[in-house]
Design an enzyme around this catalytic site. Sequence first.
Site, short mmCIF file in Angstrom:
data_model
loop_
_atom_site.label_atom_id
_atom_site.label_comp_id
_atom_site.label_asym_id
_atom_site.label_seq_id
_atom_site.Cartn_x
_atom_site.Cartn_y
_atom_site.Cartn_z
N ARG A 183 -20.18 -71.76 -11.71
CA ARG A 183 -19.16 -71.20 -12.24
C ARG A 183 -18.04 -72.77 -13.66
O ARG A 183 -18.02 -73.20 -13.05
CB ARG A 183 -17.51 -69.79 -12.07
CG ARG A 183 -18.40 -69.08 -10.50
CD ARG A 183 -17.13 -68.63 -10.43
NE ARG A 183 -17.42 -67.60 -9.14
CZ ARG A 183 -17.39 -67.60 -7.96
NH1 ARG A 183 -17.15 -68.69 -7.49
NH2 ARG A 183 -18.02 -66.40 -7.00
N LYS A 229 -13.20 -69.65 -6.51
CA LYS A 229 -12.22 -67.93 -7.17
C LYS A 229 -11.65 -67.95 -5.38
O LYS A 229 -11.75 -67.79 -4.38
CB LYS A 229 -12.83 -67.09 -6.85
CG LYS A 229 -13.62 -66.67 -8.35
CD LYS A 229 -14.19 -65.23 -8.04
CE LYS A 229 -14.59 -65.08 -9.70
NZ LYS A 229 -14.98 -64.06 -10.32
N HIS A 265 -23.34 -68.03 -17.13
CA HIS A 265 -23.97 -67.14 -16.63
C HIS A 265 -24.98 -67.23 -16.07
O HIS A 265 -26.06 -66.23 -14.75
CB HIS A 265 -23.22 -66.11 -17.21
CG HIS A 265 -23.00 -65.28 -15.50
ND1 HIS A 265 -21.96 -65.19 -14.53
CD2 HIS A 265 -23.23 -63.71 -15.53
CE1 HIS A 265 -22.46 -64.67 -13.45
NE2 HIS A 265 -23.42 -63.64 -14.62
N ARG A 288 -26.50 -69.78 -14.22
CA ARG A 288 -26.10 -69.67 -12.34
C ARG A 288 -26.73 -68.64 -11.58
O ARG A 288 -27.22 -68.71 -11.05
CB ARG A 288 -24.47 -69.35 -12.50
CG ARG A 288 -24.29 -68.87 -11.29
CD ARG A 288 -22.22 -68.65 -11.79
NE ARG A 288 -22.23 -67.58 -10.88
CZ ARG A 288 -22.03 -67.84 -9.41
NH1 ARG A 288 -21.71 -69.03 -8.65
NH2 ARG A 288 -20.83 -66.84 -8.99
N HIS A 299 -19.85 -66.17 -3.37
CA HIS A 299 -19.07 -64.68 -3.24
C HIS A 299 -18.35 -64.43 -1.25
O HIS A 299 -18.75 -64.92 -0.78
CB HIS A 299 -20.49 -63.99 -3.39
CG HIS A 299 -20.88 -64.14 -4.72
ND1 HIS A 299 -22.22 -64.05 -5.33
CD2 HIS A 299 -20.85 -64.39 -5.73
CE1 HIS A 299 -21.76 -63.87 -6.46
NE2 HIS A 299 -21.12 -64.11 -7.00
N TYR A 321 -28.89 -61.70 -4.01
CA TYR A 321 -29.38 -62.73 -3.30
C TYR A 321 -28.55 -62.48 -1.03
O TYR A 321 -27.73 -62.24 -1.57
CB TYR A 321 -28.66 -63.87 -4.48
CG TYR A 321 -29.12 -63.76 -5.84
CD1 TYR A 321 -30.05 -63.57 -5.82
CD2 TYR A 321 -27.90 -63.35 -6.68
CE1 TYR A 321 -30.25 -63.57 -7.49
CE2 TYR A 321 -28.55 -63.27 -8.30
CZ TYR A 321 -29.01 -63.51 -8.18
OH TYR A 321 -29.40 -62.46 -9.33
#
Length: 280
Positions: free
Chosen positions: A139, A161, A222, A225, A248, A257
């Site tokens: 990111r 995150k 993005h 990515r 994620h 993915y």
Amino acid sequence: MKIKEEFKNHISDFLDFLTNLKNYSSLTIKTYEGILLSFLDDSEIYEDKGVIVVDITKYRILIAQNNSKTISKKISSIKSFINYLKDKNYNIKLLGANSIKVAKTLPKPIRTDDIIDGLKHADSLEKTIVTLIYSFGLRISELASLKLSDIKNSSITVLGKGNKQREIPANDFAISQIKQYINDFNPKTYLFEKKGKAFSVRQLQYRVEKVFKKIGIAATPHQLRHSFATDLLNNGARINDISELLGHASLSATSIYTKLNTTTKYKQYLSAHPLNQGAS
């Protein structure tokens, strides 16, 4: 590949079992055959520590647009086949049989050829920024916070995150570019900084846009990515591995993915990435 060939033979045996012992109709057998051959083509099957892992995540995503009844029938058929193999004393683990949500819209990836072309027209700073996003699937905020202490000889450590940390293996191209950049700019704390202050997200985003503008393309970090994930998937990397590389929390977040904790999986990732396949 050898395991899949064995499974094809077992599918034939399983269908005979359903015909002779379960008295299934020829139409039902044909339906089972179609489902099982399709699942075999679009699933990842490999051995891990003596266990045969059957990961149907990719197959689940491909059938996600089917109605719920059809999906249930297909998953049930696969589970029946797996249970049949377990009864034959196979040590099998089935992954991906849970519900998967597919995102309705996805960012358009940048073509690999355009990325390579863009890198050729980029200066040292721009080239390093684009290389890192594309090599590690970062990111833009993760790139902005990347410190020199996060960079190792064969991987980088990323704080994503929710303050979740992940380690991503590095291809030779990326490591070489990082070393050249550090030699050129001599950063002190952050990889990308000016007068001791980290570049802002917008400053990094501007450089990415500038690179692709040079070759007549409008592109965002993005999208870059997303190109990372798309190209790895197209080159044979496992979906679960890609999901973890992206940081994620679940496959539902990844949409299309287990940890890259073995030498084999690291090699799979490195061989799958376009920048490690002779690109320069």
